[in-house]
Design an enzyme around this catalytic site. Structure first.
Site, mmCIF file in Angstrom:
data_model
loop_
_atom_site.group_PDB
_atom_site.id
_atom_site.type_symbol
_atom_site.label_atom_id
_atom_site.label_comp_id
_atom_site.label_asym_id
_atom_site.label_seq_id
_atom_site.Cartn_x
_atom_site.Cartn_y
_atom_site.Cartn_z
ATOM 1 C CD GLU A 396 3.627 -7.160 0.300
ATOM 2 O OE1 GLU A 396 3.224 -6.010 0.034
ATOM 3 O OE2 GLU A 396 2.862 -8.135 0.438
ATOM 4 C CG ASP A 400 -2.094 -5.318 8.503
ATOM 5 O OD1 ASP A 400 -1.854 -5.328 9.703
ATOM 6 O OD2 ASP A 400 -3.187 -4.930 8.029
ATOM 7 C CG PHE A 449 -5.544 2.465 7.138
ATOM 8 C CD1 PHE A 449 -5.642 1.108 6.913
ATOM 9 C CD2 PHE A 449 -5.606 3.337 6.063
ATOM 10 C CE1 PHE A 449 -5.810 0.617 5.623
ATOM 11 C CE2 PHE A 449 -5.768 2.850 4.769
ATOM 12 C CZ PHE A 449 -5.874 1.489 4.555
HETATM 13 P P1 IMP Z 1 -1.581 -8.441 5.131
HETATM 14 O O1 IMP Z 1 -1.972 -9.559 4.234
HETATM 15 O O2 IMP Z 1 -2.562 -8.316 6.273
HETATM 16 O O3 IMP Z 1 -0.160 -8.502 5.606
HETATM 17 O O4 IMP Z 1 -1.802 -7.106 4.315
HETATM 18 C C1 IMP Z 1 -0.896 -6.600 3.429
HETATM 19 C C2 IMP Z 1 -1.583 -5.672 2.466
HETATM 20 O O5 IMP Z 1 -2.627 -4.907 3.098
HETATM 21 C C3 IMP Z 1 -0.607 -4.634 1.957
HETATM 22 O O6 IMP Z 1 0.034 -5.082 0.772
HETATM 23 C C4 IMP Z 1 -1.488 -3.408 1.726
HETATM 24 O O7 IMP Z 1 -2.024 -3.462 0.424
HETATM 25 C C5 IMP Z 1 -2.615 -3.560 2.701
HETATM 26 N N1 IMP Z 1 -2.441 -2.709 3.913
HETATM 27 C C6 IMP Z 1 -2.198 -3.134 5.177
HETATM 28 N N2 IMP Z 1 -2.125 -2.101 6.034
HETATM 29 C C7 IMP Z 1 -2.306 -0.981 5.290
HETATM 30 C C8 IMP Z 1 -2.310 0.419 5.604
HETATM 31 O O8 IMP Z 1 -2.131 0.857 6.755
HETATM 32 N N3 IMP Z 1 -2.530 1.255 4.559
HETATM 33 C C9 IMP Z 1 -2.723 0.834 3.288
HETATM 34 N N4 IMP Z 1 -2.724 -0.461 2.949
HETATM 35 C C10 IMP Z 1 -2.506 -1.371 3.936
#
Ligand code: IMP
Length: 485
Positions: A396, A400, A449
């Protein structure tokens, strides 16, 4: 005893009469559930049948239960008290504590205390089950058992009725279509859906959970926090409970005074109920969470440029080398399949595989993006090769909330890999909702971000050779949740 056999007899009379009626199957089973529950002094009853291949249980009739079971759709046959489907009669004295019961909080929310489950057997084959429930702890007698065994025999006989089988077949087909469409081994979301939410952000959060197919209950439980003269003087009711994650989530308002008050309550709750897992999600944080989908009040923020480098190209390269070395050491003598999640992972994947000194194969997956439109997450690109009995390393770009990984892992586990681990370049741990063990982590980053080295903001910035922060940092812009519809 004389009275009890009288009540069994009148219940059986009612049951055989309705079984022989021209009513719809649903009506027949609901009526049987009611008569059976009443005869054994239970508060609720559920009759369900196994669908072909025996993966799911479909609810044929209920009595005295909130409509959660009906909304829940098909139930995973092996998830709760599977012994019944092995042909055993199962008794649970206290569903809120028994290890065999999956969701104690749901049991509590439903006021389920004792459960008696009886298999429905047709010609030596288990075809379904009947469960009776009580609100208070209750012991069922041998005559209750024997009475219920006669009732399930009647259920088995009515199952043969064409209409009854037809209904089940149709429901199964509907579900099958759903499963195939989403290509996910998960079940539809079950929730105690409120008629309305206290705040738009709660409704938005519910939509996000629905998207990731995470089960939720709205305000299912009130926790007493303080007592005066024997009476409860203060209660706290968290907004959401996520049964699969055994997690309560409280969304806070923007007002600082209220946040402080909520914090106090949450601290108190943790002290009084140390086993309860609760997370506070400030509304600002929630708005920030939506930014990555280009959605919500901040979705339209105009971005100027990247004004701060968080990790330079050489810092990233050094870290990637270290991770690759560890992976090569841990998997020595084995072959691995590295599965990347498109598209943020492209740079990291390309770099790390070149540093791994083992035979590796590479595959990719992609999933749909949240759009707040009531859709559920879908796999838009599945694996090209089989991972059954293989060592799989998910790669990955960033973890997040963990909801993406949580969904993907469920999908991958269903293919029975020999092992399944995760390697992520970035870990935004502060925002985690779903705790997932990460075996290899490049950098832990704060709640900011980031873009570059494959990561995007609305599909831009992926080609930057470093990881940087945007100006303005969208995640630091103040969100106005009242503009949420
Ligand atoms: P989660 O499902 O909340 O863990 O999000 C994971 C996905 O969110 C990652 O694979 C990224 O595509 C996107 N993402 C989360 N934080 C960021 C960031 O700070 N910048 C760019 N994409 C992010």
């Amino acid at each position: 005893m004389g009275n009890r056999s009288g009540s069994y007899y009148s219940a059986l009379k009612r049951i055989t009469k309705v079984a022989n009626s021209a009513f719809s199957s649903r009506k027949v089973y609901n009526s049987i559930a009611k008569s059976a529950a009443k005869a054994v002094h239970a508060n609720g009853c559920r009759i369900s049948f196994l669908v072909p291949q025996h993966e799911y249980l479909l609810t044929a009739g209920t009595y005295g239960l909130s409509d959660i079971y009906l909304k829940k759709g098909p139930l995973d046959a092996r998830k709760s008290l599977p012994e019944i489907l092995d042909g055993e009669t199962v008794f649970v004295a206290d569903a809120t504590k028994d290890e065999r019961v999956q969701h104690h909080q749901i049991a509590e929310a439903q006021r389920i205390s004792s459960i008696l489950g009886v298999p429905i057997i047709k010609q030596d084959e288990v075809v379904g089950e009947m469960r009776v429930y009580t609100h208070e702890p209750h012991w069922f007698s041998e005559s209750d058992n024997s009475f219920l065994r006669s009732v399930v025999d009647i259920c088995a006989v009515i199952l043969e009725r064409t209409e009854s089988k037809q209904v089940l077949k149709q429901e199964y087909k509907k579900d099958r279509k759903h499963t195939l469409l989403t290509e996910a081994p998960q079940l539809p979301t079950a929730s105690l859906r409120p008629a309305s939410f206290a705040h738009p952000s709660e409704s938005e959060f519910a939509k996000l959970l629905d998207f990731y197919r995470i089960e939720w209950l709205y305000e299912p439980r009130a926790f007493p926090l303080c007592w005066k003269e024997g009476a409860v003087a203060e209660m706290f009711t968290p907004d959401f409970y996520l049964p699969e994650l055994d997690l309560y989530v409280e969304l806070t308002t923007l007002k600082q005074s209220l946040i402080t008050e909520k914090n106090r309550k949450v601290r108190q709750l943790k002290q009084l109920y140390p086993d309860v897992n609760i997370k506070l999600l400030a509304k600002d944080d929630f708005v920030k969470l939506l930014v990555k989908y280009g959605y919500g009040p901040l979705g339209e923020v105009k971005i100027g440029q990247v004004n701060k480098v968080l990790f330079s190209r050489s810092q990233i390269q050094r870290r990637v080398k270290i991770l690759a070395k560890r992976i090569s050491r841990d998997y020595a003598g084995q072959q691995i399949v590295m599965v990347g999640v498109l598209r943020g992972v492209i740079c990291f994947m390309a770099d790390i595989i070149q540093q791994i000194s083992l035979p590796v194969t590479v595959d990719f997956m992609a999933i749909s993006n949240y759009g707040g439109d009531g859709q559920v997450v879908k796999i838009t690109k599945d694996l090209d090769s089989s991972i059954t009995n293989r060592h799989v390393l998910m790669v990955e770009d960033i973890v997040d909330t963990g909801m993406t990984l949580n969904y993907l892992l469920t999908h991958l586990r269903a293919h029975n890999p020999q092992s399944l681990n995760i390697c992520t370049l970035l870990d935004k741990r502060a925002r985690r909702l779903v705790d997932i063990p990460l075996k290899y982590v490049g950098f832990e980053i704060p709640d900011r971000f980031v873009v570059g080295y494959g990561l995007d903001y609305k599909e831009e910035y992926r080609n930057l050779p470093f990881i940087g922060l945007l100006n303005p940092d969208v995640s630091q812009v103040h969100g106005d949740l009242n503009s949420m519809k």
